[in-house]
Design a protein around this motif. Sequence first.
Motif, mmCIF file in Angstrom:
data_model
loop_
_atom_site.group_PDB
_atom_site.id
_atom_site.type_symbol
_atom_site.label_atom_id
_atom_site.label_comp_id
_atom_site.label_asym_id
_atom_site.label_seq_id
_atom_site.Cartn_x
_atom_site.Cartn_y
_atom_site.Cartn_z
ATOM 1 N N GLU A 85 6.880 3.913 10.411
ATOM 2 C CA GLU A 85 7.946 4.006 9.300
ATOM 3 C C GLU A 85 8.636 5.438 9.118
ATOM 4 N N TYR A 86 7.619 6.181 8.928
ATOM 5 C CA TYR A 86 8.218 7.798 8.736
ATOM 6 C C TYR A 86 7.715 8.858 9.615
ATOM 7 N N SER A 87 7.037 8.209 10.717
ATOM 8 C CA SER A 87 6.553 9.351 11.734
ATOM 9 C C SER A 87 5.411 10.067 11.366
ATOM 10 N N ARG A 88 4.984 9.819 10.228
ATOM 11 C CA ARG A 88 3.782 10.748 9.680
ATOM 12 C C ARG A 88 2.572 9.932 9.211
ATOM 13 N N ARG A 89 1.495 10.379 9.488
ATOM 14 C CA ARG A 89 0.258 9.814 8.607
ATOM 15 C C ARG A 89 -0.645 10.896 7.925
ATOM 16 N N PHE A 90 -1.097 10.239 6.923
ATOM 17 C CA PHE A 90 -2.034 11.219 5.957
ATOM 18 C C PHE A 90 -3.382 10.834 5.726
ATOM 19 N N GLU A 91 -4.152 10.981 6.725
ATOM 20 C CA GLU A 91 -5.470 10.330 6.620
ATOM 21 C C GLU A 91 -6.473 10.802 5.701
ATOM 22 N N ASP A 92 -5.829 12.231 5.403
ATOM 23 C CA ASP A 92 -6.971 12.431 4.191
ATOM 24 C C ASP A 92 -6.589 12.133 2.587
ATOM 25 N N SER A 93 -5.466 11.494 2.677
ATOM 26 C CA SER A 93 -4.680 11.163 1.302
ATOM 27 C C SER A 93 -5.500 9.834 0.934
ATOM 28 N N ASP A 94 -5.894 9.755 -0.456
ATOM 29 C CA ASP A 94 -6.309 8.573 -1.140
ATOM 30 C C ASP A 94 -5.163 7.494 -0.899
ATOM 31 N N MET A 95 -5.475 6.240 -1.081
ATOM 32 C CA MET A 95 -4.510 5.166 -1.032
ATOM 33 C C MET A 95 -4.405 4.399 -2.444
ATOM 34 N N CYS A 116 0.858 -1.399 -0.137
ATOM 35 C CA CYS A 116 -0.115 -0.020 0.045
ATOM 36 C C CYS A 116 0.734 1.236 -0.167
ATOM 37 N N ARG A 117 0.184 2.304 -0.679
ATOM 38 C CA ARG A 117 0.799 3.668 -0.512
ATOM 39 C C ARG A 117 -0.103 4.703 -0.773
ATOM 40 N N TYR A 118 0.493 5.879 -0.292
ATOM 41 C CA TYR A 118 -0.580 7.025 -0.587
ATOM 42 C C TYR A 118 -0.549 7.224 -1.994
ATOM 43 N N LEU A 119 -1.802 7.690 -2.493
ATOM 44 C CA LEU A 119 -1.863 8.136 -3.900
ATOM 45 C C LEU A 119 -0.830 9.062 -4.184
ATOM 46 N N GLY A 120 0.035 8.896 -5.176
ATOM 47 C CA GLY A 120 1.030 9.937 -5.462
ATOM 48 C C GLY A 120 2.478 9.344 -5.104
ATOM 49 N N GLN A 121 2.498 8.693 -4.050
ATOM 50 C CA GLN A 121 3.792 8.164 -3.480
ATOM 51 C C GLN A 121 4.452 7.135 -4.731
ATOM 52 N N GLY A 122 5.697 6.804 -4.439
ATOM 53 C CA GLY A 122 6.176 5.753 -5.249
ATOM 54 C C GLY A 122 6.604 4.586 -4.789
#
Lengths: 636, 696
Positions: free
Chosen positions: B581-591, B544-550
């Motif tokens: 893993e990255y100490s941040r979460r983005f609950e508003d982003s699509d996945m 899984c990744r946030y939409l836009g991540q690589g």
Amino acid sequence: MSVTEYEVGRRPGPPTRKRVEVDPITLRVLGGAFHAIAKEMAGVLFRMSYSSIIRESEDLGAGIFDAEGRELCESDSTPMHIGSLPWYIRGFLHRLDGQIEDGDVIVHNHPYLGASHSPDVAVAVPIFHEGELLGYAAVTAHVLDVGGSFPGINADAFDVYAEAKMYNALRWYERGELNEDLDRMIFDNVRTETMNRGDMNAMLAACQLGKERFLRLVERYGAEVVMSAAYDWMDYSEKMLRQEIEKIPDGTYGPIVGWLDDDARNRDTRLRVETRVVVEGDEITIDLTGSNPEVPTGYNVPFEGSLLVSCYYAVRTILLDEVTFPEHVPQNDGVFRPVEVIAPKGTIFNPNFPRACFSRFCQTQRVVDNVNLALAEALPEKVTGGNSAGIHFCAYAGFDESLGEYWLYLEVNEGSYGGRYGKDAMDSVDNLMANTRNNPIEELDMRFPMRCDQYELRPEPAAPGKWRGGVGIIRRNRFLVDGTYSCEGDRQTDPPQGVFGGWHGLVASCRKNPDTSRQEILPAKVTGIPFAAGEFIEFREPNAAGYGDPLERPAEAVREDVLDDFTTIELARDAYGVVFKDETTLEIDDGATEALRAEFAAHRNGSSLTEWYSERELPPSSAPTSTAGNVQLGIT
Amino acid sequence: VRRLGVDVGGTFTDLIYVDDEAGQILVHKLPTTPDDPSQGTVQGIKELTGLAGTDPSQLEQVFHGTTIATNIVIEHNGATVGLITTEGYRDILHIARHKKPLNFSNYQDLPWQRYPIVRRRYRLTVPERITRDGSVLVPLDEEKAREQVRRLKESGVEAVAVCFLFSFLNAEHEARVAEIVREEFPEAFLSVSSEVLPQYREYERFSTVCLNAYIGPRVSSYVRRLEDELEAMNVKTGLHLMTSASGVATAEGAVARPVNLLMSGPVAGVVGGIWAGRQAGYDNVITLDVGGTSADIGLAQEGRLRMKHLLDTRVGPYQAMIPMVDVDTIGAGGGSIAYVDAGGIFRVGPRSAGADPGPAAYGRGGTEPTATDAMVNLGWLLPETFLGGGMSLDAGAARRAFEEGPAKALGMTVEEASMGAVQILTHSMVQSIEENSVRKGYDPRDFALVAEGGAGPLFAAQIALEAGTPWVVVPNYPGVTAALGLLATDMVYEYVSTVYQRFSTLDAAALQAGFEELEEQARRQLEEDGLPADRILIQRVADCRYLGQGYELRVDVPSGAIDDTWRKKVRADFDDIHEREYSRRFEDSDMEIPNVRVRGIGLMPALHVPETEAGGSADDALRYERDAWFRVGGELKQVPTLFYDRAALKAGNELDGPAIVNQYDSTTVIPPGLSARIDRFGNVVIAIAVREEVPA
């Protein structure tokens, strides 16, 4: 405070903070810890960022700096970023010195105040300990769009105001509070809000992490010990570099003169890059006097954030090569100290405000290559044949109605290295200060309305040499919807220079819709030109130069090159003097080879692959995907 | 169950034999036979079963860990491979990701160009092209394909890889070319990208599939040879091999995809460490396996292994997109050389004296000071007890090496320089532990450090003090923990396919079908391996990744219907994992979910080992009392130290530091101020007084 009052290139001098003696074991331990922090900051940034230019290309830098901007450590990401952050910090201190508070987050990209160039945005977080500003955790990264005249890349811009939105020492957060209006101002004025936001959040996360990690070291070892160790390591790196400079005989090397294609607007005027290297004891000076006056487009070079960085890079890479030099010498303020750079005010390497300077990479790469060539006689076992030393850095963009945002894809096309003492060159790889990753074709095709139709080594052979030059790539990319294309590139007219008898390389080329009725030869630098759905572009990147006399290359090695298509039967004869009895079995005709080599030894039979090809057609591309795409999309 | 684990390392072949019912456990070690490692393996099996008073025909299970696949890659002596690929993209393997390994070097080599897995002359192209929706843009030119296969055959390649773009969406073209290869060149080892790895990212896929072809012929002949020899010894059940994904595969399963054997070496050590930790009562472990030249560091929370990030799954310098347990290897070991460089910096490693000539104290011609020499100088390694007294140590040589080297250069005493060298190595291991724990969101205070390898127990207590782990577990046989790990694992196969689905517009039916297809594959493989249904476990994983991540993160996802509950759970779990893993979460982003995976697990019977005899006092095992150097209250000084014989220690015995425990293949150091006890299974458990705060 006016930008023009800023004193360009002023270094902070030796650190004045009180130092204590650090025992050798603690020193070693802290050295490892500094490096780990920078590495971890970069890792967080590229793994969680959104745009492919950061996450795939790692077009970023990250590190820890003292309160005056002296570099303690920096990540092993793209060298072009390494060493620019100290200047960003001095640049924003021009406005904010004495006003920085704990919890502030500073955003900066002003190319006349230390920035590398405007799309390389820096985010910096101050590190306070018991009320004292110890330094900064800071990163730079290339964001997709900074709101210039055209999406992504602006090689031809009227002035700095047209190339980008300027962020001059802005406090994105003040004492931990988001500056909401500023935040809107930043992200409302770029074409790729979602991506820029994702990337800048990642940058902030990386800085905060760096700050936390550094403070833990301070808590454990004490600020005195940590800062003293940092300065000791700077002294160490400085000493190692000075020892190597001292081994070069004093003198002036060069000048080497290279020519850039044009300034992105005035097509017939090439731009001069003149480089001398002056060695005096343990100091080295890169002197660019004689180089072109500044240009009226965005093809000027920010002196601090870009030119200095390239000179630091050139010197340390040649003298402290990570493979041939036995110790790992950390990248920090120390490696900058023995290097002086001269570029007269008003030249492309030290332009006057407000000249645009969006596109500066190819020029700085040429400086690095010139330094390499200038040192060839003095350091034959450390230099390479002339390098591709240029890129085609492209922006493909269009407006996505469904998202209400632009789509924008930035691509760095790789180059190749010149031949080396004792071994052949590196092919198809990011050259010199570039060290990005390509985007997978399958990722590009699935994510963007584009298709890569061809991507492989270009069909032309390597530049001959005792050790051959590197081979560049051919790449074809097609728009599947209407869009615009911009590019900053170079090296389409002046080939990489051979050394010690190696041949000069082959220049790059760029064509729109090649081999169709719509074919157009494009200059390397174009800005915002329209592409209709179905139209495509082809790049051929330079084949870098050879090293040493090709007649000294063993005939058997030439035969191997033919087998791998690194050279052709024709060029094996013309350049290497190698004759085959039979073109299928490639059995070497020893007698004929010996005779031809003797003849060429008396009368050289050419010295430039570009020249050799001036009498020949470039071999055509063989790409069924490209042909089928033309049929499918009606490009005939 | 009578089972035997045999782990072939670079220097030694380690074996362990366990008979649950008889309560018997035996270990054995012999030199690896590098020319044909199966010889040492077979000989070891014969010798160890002999020691156990039985013979190979009585073995019920044989588990094997081998570095043969990895060594082929590192030593560049694999098969000559030919590649059939899409015309217009001949050099994907040559270009790689166009990034140099090093930033500041014009004289570096690009390994994929300097030592290509497939030389350019054997990379032949055919017209064909599938596009991003799986449709055919350029039809396959079968005639050309046949011609190219014949060319490869004529040129003498031994293995053929078939790699086309987007074959993970539409495998038709690859399948057709595979048929042609089977017709024209049946004797070639064949590796087809859509079969081996139907996953997007062409360079990584091509590289993996070609590595599979590169190692395939030698690995399969090795495995077959070993199988034959086992059969000749009347071993009834088949051979099981360790894979990089942390489980074992049958010989057949392994030979089908030899690439999964790459980098399996360090994995068994982690699995063994988990087992030993759990036996001692600790489910969360950090494993530290220190040998002569390198240290492997792994971490498992609640016994679960972590997998490496895609960008880190390398074999030597080559990218391999296979599931790999996250083990960090650093150049720090007993043979690491200590020196002062031209700029005056005190360095230890990564250069190592290795096994030959080895540390100065070995008296085999080595003169450079190593970590082992440092420990001799500090009095931790006694000449009379080294390798059970089987090898003498030259203390004078160790001393001279430091005297003339770092001590002189730094103006220190030999002891100070020796302690410094140990501290520098300790710190580099601590740093690796921190990178793998604190920095990934795990608190080392919740973990026990399991010390493995000949040198792990020498460093472990000091490392635990620095890293903040409250316990150190030194298993009974630290030198053969990897072999033990082979016995403690289940069978694991992992399958992957690219689905590229956006979370907000999830096509549940398609996703479900994607999972089911992989599950079917996994189940079939395990059934073929002879596992009954009640011992088959199927797990789903989504990248899984946030939409836009690589880059993706692996998320364990529930089986069953893909409904709202499923979505909520996956969403929340991914946000948590991203934050860890990255100490941040983005609950508003699509996945999005680029890939789905299925792990098929064949459960093996649990491993039981007998308890250790209890009673008496540690004094019964006390062998020597000598002065040794330790840092006490910040000061380096000589303190009286007790030396115990591990074999004589009994469950319940307690030891107070400074103490040193000797056994045949390892030495445990318990520094002053710490104490240890022997648990009921014979593990030495050292309690560490932990600082309040997590280190940086």
